[in-house]
Design a protein around this motif. Structure first.
Motif, PDB file in Angstrom:
ATOM      1  N   VAL A  37      32.299  38.860  31.675  1.00 38.11           N
ATOM      2  CA  VAL A  37      31.568  38.551  32.902  1.00 38.11           C
ATOM      3  C   VAL A  37      30.668  39.731  33.236  1.00 38.11           C
ATOM      4  O   VAL A  37      31.121  40.878  33.271  1.00 38.11           O
ATOM      5  CB  VAL A  37      32.541  38.279  34.068  1.00 38.11           C
ATOM      6  CG1 VAL A  37      31.771  37.972  35.344  1.00 38.11           C
ATOM      7  CG2 VAL A  37      33.482  37.133  33.732  1.00 38.11           C
ATOM      8  N   SER A  48      23.950  32.260  33.442  1.00 45.90           N
ATOM      9  CA  SER A  48      25.314  32.393  33.929  1.00 45.90           C
ATOM     10  C   SER A  48      25.814  33.817  33.771  1.00 45.90           C
ATOM     11  O   SER A  48      25.392  34.553  32.872  1.00 45.90           O
ATOM     12  CB  SER A  48      26.239  31.443  33.156  1.00 45.90           C
ATOM     13  OG  SER A  48      27.597  31.641  33.514  1.00 45.90           O
ATOM     14  N   GLY A  49      26.744  34.202  34.643  1.00 44.48           N
ATOM     15  CA  GLY A  49      27.390  35.495  34.517  1.00 44.48           C
ATOM     16  C   GLY A  49      28.500  35.507  33.491  1.00 44.48           C
ATOM     17  O   GLY A  49      29.063  36.570  33.207  1.00 44.48           O
ATOM     18  N   LEU A  50      28.832  34.356  32.916  1.00 46.56           N
ATOM     19  CA  LEU A  50      29.897  34.259  31.924  1.00 46.56           C
ATOM     20  C   LEU A  50      29.301  34.094  30.535  1.00 46.56           C
ATOM     21  O   LEU A  50      28.464  33.201  30.310  1.00 46.56           O
ATOM     22  CB  LEU A  50      30.824  33.083  32.229  1.00 46.56           C
ATOM     23  CG  LEU A  50      31.888  33.312  33.303  1.00 46.56           C
ATOM     24  CD1 LEU A  50      31.256  33.321  34.687  1.00 46.56           C
ATOM     25  CD2 LEU A  50      32.973  32.249  33.235  1.00 46.56           C
ATOM     26  N   VAL A  68      28.382  33.301  39.218  1.00 44.54           N
ATOM     27  CA  VAL A  68      29.687  32.667  38.971  1.00 44.54           C
ATOM     28  C   VAL A  68      29.934  31.634  40.068  1.00 44.54           C
ATOM     29  O   VAL A  68      29.766  31.932  41.256  1.00 44.54           O
ATOM     30  CB  VAL A  68      30.821  33.712  38.992  1.00 44.54           C
ATOM     31  CG1 VAL A  68      32.164  33.059  38.686  1.00 44.54           C
ATOM     32  CG2 VAL A  68      30.544  34.843  38.012  1.00 44.54           C
ATOM     33  N   ASN A  95      32.763  27.532  37.142  1.00 47.71           N
ATOM     34  CA  ASN A  95      33.147  28.486  36.104  1.00 47.71           C
ATOM     35  C   ASN A  95      34.599  28.885  36.212  1.00 47.71           C
ATOM     36  O   ASN A  95      35.273  29.091  35.202  1.00 47.71           O
ATOM     37  CB  ASN A  95      32.299  29.753  36.194  1.00 47.71           C
ATOM     38  CG  ASN A  95      30.827  29.503  35.978  1.00 47.71           C
ATOM     39  OD1 ASN A  95      30.031  29.710  36.872  1.00 47.71           O
ATOM     40  ND2 ASN A  95      30.460  29.060  34.792  1.00 47.71           N
ATOM     41  N   VAL A 118      37.179  42.990  36.627  1.00 54.51           N
ATOM     42  CA  VAL A 118      36.033  42.301  37.240  1.00 54.51           C
ATOM     43  C   VAL A 118      36.138  42.281  38.766  1.00 54.51           C
ATOM     44  O   VAL A 118      37.181  41.941  39.323  1.00 54.51           O
ATOM     45  CB  VAL A 118      35.928  40.867  36.704  1.00 54.51           C
ATOM     46  CG1 VAL A 118      34.858  40.077  37.454  1.00 54.51           C
ATOM     47  CG2 VAL A 118      35.615  40.895  35.212  1.00 54.51           C
ATOM     48  N   VAL A 157      28.220  39.493  40.462  1.00 55.65           N
ATOM     49  CA  VAL A 157      29.107  40.401  39.736  1.00 55.65           C
ATOM     50  C   VAL A 157      28.849  41.830  40.201  1.00 55.65           C
ATOM     51  O   VAL A 157      27.750  42.359  40.049  1.00 55.65           O
ATOM     52  CB  VAL A 157      28.890  40.295  38.213  1.00 55.65           C
ATOM     53  CG1 VAL A 157      29.844  41.239  37.475  1.00 55.65           C
ATOM     54  CG2 VAL A 157      29.094  38.854  37.745  1.00 55.65           C
ATOM     55  N   PRO A 160      31.534  44.490  36.039  1.00 53.59           N
ATOM     56  CA  PRO A 160      31.714  43.590  34.908  1.00 53.59           C
ATOM     57  C   PRO A 160      33.030  43.835  34.177  1.00 53.59           C
ATOM     58  O   PRO A 160      33.725  44.828  34.417  1.00 53.59           O
ATOM     59  CB  PRO A 160      30.519  43.936  34.008  1.00 53.59           C
ATOM     60  CG  PRO A 160      30.281  45.391  34.284  1.00 53.59           C
ATOM     61  CD  PRO A 160      30.586  45.579  35.751  1.00 53.59           C
TER      62      PRO A 160
END
Length: 222
Positions: A37, A48-50, A68, A95, A118, A157, A160
Motif C-alpha cells: 500500500v 489505486s493505493g494497492l 483506498v 479495497n 501502514v 496513505v 506505506p
C-alpha cells in the motif's frame, strides 16, 4: 478491530460502465497474500493505493485522496438482509473490508494503523455512480445507497507498507471536530445546506469537498 480481507480488481469489460474504454475494476476479490500500500499520485494520474488493483477511470477514481476504499462488514451484512442475497467481501468494490469499525461514523482526518506498518487517513465518503449500480444489478441502487447513508470511506496513505487479511486495525488519532464520513456524504448528496460544517475538518477534508464547501459559503453564507 481487524481487517477481514484485502480486495483487488482487474480491468474487466462490462456493458454498464460509462468509461469510454468500456472497462472497470469495481469487481474486487479477496486475496490472501500481502499487498503493498502506497500513495499512488495525484488524481487523474495515480490510480489505486494497492499494488495490483485496477482503477480504470482516473479522472473520477483513485489518486492520493482516494487511494483506498474501506467498507465495514457490518454494513455489508445489513445490506445482505435487505437485499436477500449474499454479499462477499469486496462486493461494493471496496479495497478493504473491516470488522469492528464504524467506518461511516469515523471522522474526517481520523488515522488508522493497519498491521505494523501502514497508516491511513480518512478524507471522504464514497459517492455512488452508474457503474456501481450496474455492478450491483439492483433497481434504483444509487438512490437506495444514498438514502442509507453508510457509504464507507476513502482514505489517503500516510505511511506505506504491506497489509494482509487478519491484520489488526488501531485508531491512532481522532480529530477534535464532529465531521464524520456520513455527515460529509449527506452534505454532498441530499443535504447541501450542511456543506459549511465540513470546513471544520480543515485540510484533512478531500480537496474537492473543501472547494465545494467554500463555494457554498461564498454564495449562501455559513
Amino acid at each position: 478491530m481487524k481487517l477481514l480481507s484485502v480486495n483487488l480488481g482487474r480491468a474487466t469489460a462490462v456493458p454498464y460502465t460509462d468509461n469510454p474504454e468500456g472497462v472497470t475494476g469495481i469487481d474486487k476479490r479477496p486475496v490472501q497474500e500481502p499487498v503493498r500500500v502506497a500513495a499512488p499520485g495525484p488524481k487523474g494520474i495515480g490510480g489505486s493505493g494497492l499494488a495490483g488493483d485496477a482503477v480504470c477511470k482516473k479522472q473520477h477514481h483513485g489518486g492520493d485522496d482516494q487511494a483506498v476504499y474501506v467498507m465495514a462488514r457490518e454494513d455489508l451484512d445489513d445490506w445482505e438482509a435487505e437485499l436477500g442475497r449474499p454479499l462477499p467481501n469486496g462486493a461494493f468494490g471496496e479495497n478493504l473490508t473491516t470488522e469492528g469499525l464504524d467506518v461511516s461514523g469515523a471522522l474526517i482526518g481520523e488515522r488508522w494503523r493497519i498491521g505494523s506498518e501502514v497508516v491511513l487517513e480518512i478524507s471522504s465518503g464514497r459517492i455512488p455512480c452508474g457503474t456501481f449500480q450496474g455492478h450491483m444489478g439492483e433497481k434504483r441502487w444509487v438512490k437506495r445507497f444514498t438514502q442509507k447513508g453508510a457509504p464507507g470511506a476513502y482514505l489517503r496513505v500516510i505511511e506505506p507498507g504491506e497489509i494482509r487479511a487478519g491484520d489488526p486495525v488501531e485508531i491512532l488519532h481522532r480529530p477534535d471536530h464532529d465531521v464524520t464520513v456520513a455527515l460529509a456524504f449527506r452534505a454532498m448528496t441530499t443535504g447541501r445546506e450542511l456543506q459549511p460544517r465540513l470546513l471544520a475538518a480543515g485540510e484533512a477534508l478531500h480537496p474537492e469537498l473543501r472547494k465545494w464547501a467554500l463555494e457554498y459559503v461564498a454564495k449562501h453564507g455559513s
